[in-house]
Enzyme design. Sequence first.
Site, PDB file in Angstrom:
ATOM      1  CB  THR A 109      -0.872   0.072   1.269  1.00 41.67           C
ATOM      2  OG1 THR A 109      -0.036   0.461   2.370  1.00 41.67           O
ATOM      3  CG2 THR A 109      -1.510  -1.262   1.587  1.00 41.67           C
TER       4      THR A 109
ATOM      5  CE  LYS B  79      11.448   6.215  -5.075  1.00 37.35           C
ATOM      6  NZ  LYS B  79      11.007   6.591  -6.399  1.00 37.35           N
TER       7      LYS B  79
ATOM      8  CD  GLU C 212       4.833   6.785  -4.835  1.00 40.58           C
ATOM      9  OE1 GLU C 212       4.392   6.279  -3.808  1.00 40.58           O
ATOM     10  OE2 GLU C 212       5.605   6.173  -5.607  1.00 40.58           O
TER      11      GLU C 212
ATOM     12  CB  ALA D 185      11.118  -0.045  -8.998  1.00 43.06           C
TER      13      ALA D 185
ATOM     14  CB  VAL E 125      15.732   3.195  -3.080  1.00 44.57           C
ATOM     15  CG1 VAL E 125      16.615   4.118  -3.934  1.00 44.57           C
ATOM     16  CG2 VAL E 125      15.516   3.806  -1.705  1.00 44.57           C
TER      17      VAL E 125
ATOM     18  CE  LYS F 200       8.867   4.599  -3.093  1.00 49.13           C
ATOM     19  NZ  LYS F 200       7.875   5.202  -3.984  1.00 49.13           N
TER      20      LYS F 200
ATOM     21  CG  ASP G 204       8.403   8.695  -4.617  1.00 43.48           C
ATOM     22  OD1 ASP G 204       7.875   7.841  -3.886  1.00 43.48           O
ATOM     23  OD2 ASP G 204       9.187   8.412  -5.549  1.00 43.48           O
TER      24      ASP G 204
ATOM     25  N   GLY H 122       7.297   1.484 -12.264  1.00 43.56           N
ATOM     26  CA  GLY H 122       6.418   0.649 -13.097  1.00 43.56           C
ATOM     27  C   GLY H 122       6.029  -0.609 -12.336  1.00 43.56           C
TER      28      GLY H 122
HETATM   29  N1  NAI Z   1       4.524   2.396  -9.004  1.00 41.28           N
HETATM   30  C1  NAI Z   1       5.789   2.168  -8.821  1.00 41.28           C
HETATM   31  O1  NAI Z   1       6.583   2.158  -9.765  1.00 41.28           O
HETATM   32  C2  NAI Z   1       6.323   1.914  -7.465  1.00 41.28           C
HETATM   33  C3  NAI Z   1       5.495   1.924  -6.377  1.00 41.28           C
HETATM   34  N2  NAI Z   1       5.992   1.687  -5.114  1.00 41.28           N
HETATM   35  C4  NAI Z   1       5.087   1.718  -3.993  1.00 41.28           C
HETATM   36  O2  NAI Z   1       4.077   0.755  -4.141  1.00 41.28           O
HETATM   37  C5  NAI Z   1       3.025   1.060  -3.270  1.00 41.28           C
HETATM   38  C6  NAI Z   1       1.705   0.705  -3.907  1.00 41.28           C
HETATM   39  O3  NAI Z   1       1.523   1.469  -5.054  1.00 41.28           O
HETATM   40  P1  NAI Z   1       0.291   1.187  -6.031  1.00 41.28           P
HETATM   41  O4  NAI Z   1       0.072  -0.258  -6.137  1.00 41.28           O
HETATM   42  O5  NAI Z   1       0.543   1.960  -7.223  1.00 41.28           O
HETATM   43  O6  NAI Z   1      -0.900   1.816  -5.212  1.00 41.28           O
HETATM   44  P2  NAI Z   1      -2.460   1.609  -5.467  1.00 41.28           P
HETATM   45  O7  NAI Z   1      -3.117   2.844  -4.983  1.00 41.28           O
HETATM   46  O8  NAI Z   1      -2.710   1.143  -6.844  1.00 41.28           O
HETATM   47  O9  NAI Z   1      -2.815   0.413  -4.484  1.00 41.28           O
HETATM   48  C7  NAI Z   1      -2.792   0.546  -3.116  1.00 41.28           C
HETATM   49  C8  NAI Z   1      -3.557  -0.617  -2.519  1.00 41.28           C
HETATM   50  O10 NAI Z   1      -3.427  -0.538  -1.120  1.00 41.28           O
HETATM   51  C9  NAI Z   1      -4.689  -0.758  -0.532  1.00 41.28           C
HETATM   52  N3  NAI Z   1      -4.688  -0.114   0.779  1.00 41.28           N
HETATM   53  C10 NAI Z   1      -4.472   1.177   1.083  1.00 41.28           C
HETATM   54  N4  NAI Z   1      -4.571   1.342   2.405  1.00 41.28           N
HETATM   55  C11 NAI Z   1      -4.850   0.159   2.936  1.00 41.28           C
HETATM   56  C12 NAI Z   1      -5.089  -0.295   4.236  1.00 41.28           C
HETATM   57  N5  NAI Z   1      -5.031   0.518   5.267  1.00 41.28           N
HETATM   58  N6  NAI Z   1      -5.379  -1.604   4.424  1.00 41.28           N
HETATM   59  C13 NAI Z   1      -5.435  -2.433   3.366  1.00 41.28           C
HETATM   60  N7  NAI Z   1      -5.204  -2.056   2.119  1.00 41.28           N
HETATM   61  C14 NAI Z   1      -4.926  -0.773   1.899  1.00 41.28           C
HETATM   62  C15 NAI Z   1      -5.670  -0.186  -1.480  1.00 41.28           C
HETATM   63  O11 NAI Z   1      -6.959  -0.713  -1.275  1.00 41.28           O
HETATM   64  C16 NAI Z   1      -5.043  -0.607  -2.799  1.00 41.28           C
HETATM   65  O12 NAI Z   1      -5.467  -1.920  -3.069  1.00 41.28           O
HETATM   66  C17 NAI Z   1       3.225   2.515  -2.895  1.00 41.28           C
HETATM   67  O13 NAI Z   1       3.662   2.597  -1.572  1.00 41.28           O
HETATM   68  C18 NAI Z   1       4.325   2.995  -3.834  1.00 41.28           C
HETATM   69  O14 NAI Z   1       5.147   3.964  -3.267  1.00 41.28           O
HETATM   70  C19 NAI Z   1       7.288   1.442  -4.904  1.00 41.28           C
HETATM   71  C20 NAI Z   1       8.167   1.402  -5.931  1.00 41.28           C
HETATM   72  C21 NAI Z   1       7.756   1.663  -7.297  1.00 41.28           C
HETATM   73  N1  LIG Z   2       6.494   6.915  -8.066  1.00 35.60           N
HETATM   74  C1  LIG Z   2       7.798   6.408  -7.928  1.00 35.60           C
HETATM   75  C2  LIG Z   2       7.798   4.935  -8.132  1.00 35.60           C
HETATM   76  C3  LIG Z   2       8.925   4.297  -7.484  1.00 35.60           C
HETATM   77  O1  LIG Z   2       9.171   4.347  -6.283  1.00 35.60           O
HETATM   78  C4  LIG Z   2       8.674   6.997  -8.964  1.00 35.60           C
HETATM   79  O2  LIG Z   2       8.154   7.652  -9.855  1.00 35.60           O
HETATM   80  O3  LIG Z   2       9.893   6.850  -8.876  1.00 35.60           O
HETATM   81 NA    NA Z   3      15.458  -1.152  -5.501  1.00 32.74          NA
END
Ligand code: NAI
Ligand SMILES: N[C@@H](CC=O)C(=O)O
Ligand code: NA
Length: 817
Positions: free
Chosen positions: A555, A682, A667, A611, A609, A579, A678, A797
Amino acid sequence: MKVLKFGGTSVGSAENIKTLLRLVGEEKQKNSPVVVLSAMSGVTNLLTDMAEMAERGEDYDAHLKEIEAKHFAVIRSLLPAAAQNPVFTRLKIFFNELEDLLQAVANLRELSLQTKDQILSYGERCSTFMISHIASQNFGDALYVNGSDLIKTDSNFGQAKVDTELTEMLINNFYQENKGKVLFVTGFIASNAAGRVTTLGRGGSDYTAAVWGAALNAEEIEIWTDVNGMMTADPRIVKKAFSLPELSYTEAMELSYFGAKVIYPPTMIPAFMKKIPIVIKNTFEPDFAGTCIKSDVKASSLPIKGISSIDHISIINLTGSGMVGKAGFSGRLFSLLSREQINVVLITQSSSEHSITFAVKPTDASQAISLIKKEFELELDAKKLELPEVENNLAVLAIVGENMKRTPGMSGRLFSALGRNGINVRAIAQGSSEYNISVIISKDDLSKAVNAVHDAFFTDLKRTLNVFCLGTGNIGKTLFNQLKEQMPFLAANNDLQVKVTGISNTRKMIFNTDGLSLENWEAELNTNGEQADLAGFVAKMKALNLPNCVFVDNTAAESPIEFYQGIFESSISVVTCNKKGNSADFAQYKSFKDTARKFGVDFYYETNVGAGLPIIRTLRELMMSGDKVARIEAILSGTISYIFNNFKGDAGFYETVKEAQELGYTEPDPRDDLNGKDFMRKMLILARDAGYPLEASDVKIDNILPEACLNATSVEDFYSELQANAAYFENLKNTAANDGKVLRYIGKLENGNVEISLQMVDDSHPFYMLSGSDNIISFTTDRYKTRPLVVKGPGAGAEVTAAGVFADIINVGTLNK
Ligand SMILES: NC(=O)C1=CN([C@@H]2O[C@H](COP(=O)(O)OP(=O)(O)OC[C@H]3O[C@@H](n4cnc5c(N)ncnc54)[C@H](O)[C@@H]3O)[C@@H](O)[C@H]2O)C=CC1
Ligand SMILES: N[C@@H](CC=O)C(=O)O
Ligand code: NA
């Protein structure tokens, strides 16, 4: 000649009796066997209940009818009508005798052990008479043998001791007189010198088989039961338990001592003395080889043979100076307990001799305490002994196997499996034979412990990881897809079984200890899931108390963070791409690390950090090997990297940001990327991992947005402001382009200072050449002084992030295990 013994379920129904007769018939082709039978399943319990009901003056008629009906149904189904009468008549005589006995008990309101044995004997007599008669219809030469006439015992009713010499003589004579016939012998029952019926106690029919086998020097004793022999653990607790082809007598004794209900150890002694192999077979799977217990077992590659356990035990602790150097103390203690028939399951004594701990059945604990108080009254009065203490709700787990002998590392493996799973060990005992190491643990931990220990020793089997996933968004969903695709590969190459045992998002949560289906988890969650409740999710994960658990936070929420500490304290590893945990207060970051280490679990957050790029682990390895980070320079916002790599020519700024979001780089709230937060998180995490105790406020951030965008109060507003400020971004782009430069948002850590700045760089800069959502990080360290260590690649991604989370999960399952 073989002795074949069939237990209660094997004689429990017409269908099973048919199988039994087929097996006996096949054996008869080779040599007429001796067949020892138990009462039909449930009958001994009914007889016991009836006897006790009669003693209380209650009506036991329904029980009697039930026993009759059980037998009569078999007779009707397995004998032609013309052949039924003699069996009905004989069984009716048995039931009349039984009724008379019960009536006598009811009249006197008194049930002696002697009468009880007489009552119980009807169970074996009815089943054996009936089956021998059916057998004689099938293959002739079948003889009903009331074994109580041939096994002679003392008068210890309920648990009589066999007079071996006399018994062997009687059995031999009888056998010689009836050579060639298939003898159907009642198990469990015997008689004393006066001819009164006695019983042989628990596992009595097995004992009968062993006594006959030993008397006749049988080539083998087959114990036909309803399981595939002796297994590595109780299959009701450990799904992966498997059958053992061979065991030595000692191993079988040790394994069955704590629990394995397949055979009861003392029953094997007569066979053991004469080295007669005992084969445990499954009536319901007769072709399965089962387990052979014998003296000359083949060398096995298994480090241990199995894990046995008892789930209800109490321990009694005795401490005091009165024990030190007193030779007779433990002698007095244990002969006292033995005199009073209190079975001591396990003993440990501290080397200072200042304390003795021993385990007993919970039902014996209070009697043991009062006996001790009486016996050691003087010592207690003189304060040479403390009052004995009892601890309840405990369990014993024992690993067993002759291969443990003189093999170092066995106890290490046991205790590290227990330790890693947060299982506290209350007492330990290792027999000096080194065939057995026993530990006493909390009863609540038993199932988890047996599974974890099974995984630790039987490494050829797949190690199971129980994964609890929070978040089913962009990353969560992609992770499930990757797990689904890779399951077969993991099983084949890593011997790892990843079970997603729990899933929750903000709406629903669901659990399945067999593992949720990754094909249709979404439909399952939506239709069968319960209302989501984060505290409830974590509580349930802890309460399930499964081995090798991992909590995965996918999440972007703050609420899960507050649970990390408690999760570590429950010996559960955490994998997170969120993070927010590591970038809040430094004290909290430090506490996560310390707690995970203290409880021996893992805390992996590679995707915090870059991904899936190996940044966190690279830094960790540098630090662990004693290197020092002098400088870090990095581009760590995949979103901003993408924007600057694609915001050129006619592309508009707003449109490019939208694209980045659609590609899953941003994000959940894209403002967090564009306002530098963000990236700040990192850099802060990297700085902390590099040894700097910084706070978020220590990071200097160059702002790339105009004021109006920064102040937008919703994502929608934010996008409108991006559109409204198009000229501002155009200007930024053109200024750089006019100088032959590109825009780069670069973070730097040097001398404990962290800053993130917007820069325009030309092609001489190492960060000039980037594309897509590329991240790049360069570490200058004591060892990488003149040329830095550089990691570069897509840093955002769903696929690459989920892959990083996946790798962290696998590392929990495989690294250092
Ligand atoms: N998109 C990227 O490239 C990267 C993302 N991240 C991290 O991945 C994480 C998730 O990102 P996404 O999947 O894009 O987010 P998203 O918004 O698509 O999904 C988040 C999920 O968490 C659930 N959620 C939120 N609060 C909750 C709670 N209290 N209890 C249970 N479930 C809960 C939501 O229902 C949803 O299913 C973020 O922390 C982001 O920083 C990390 C590295 C890279
Ligand atoms: N939203 C972040 C995803 C990885 O942590 C980014 O754009 O770098
Ligand atoms: Na990494």
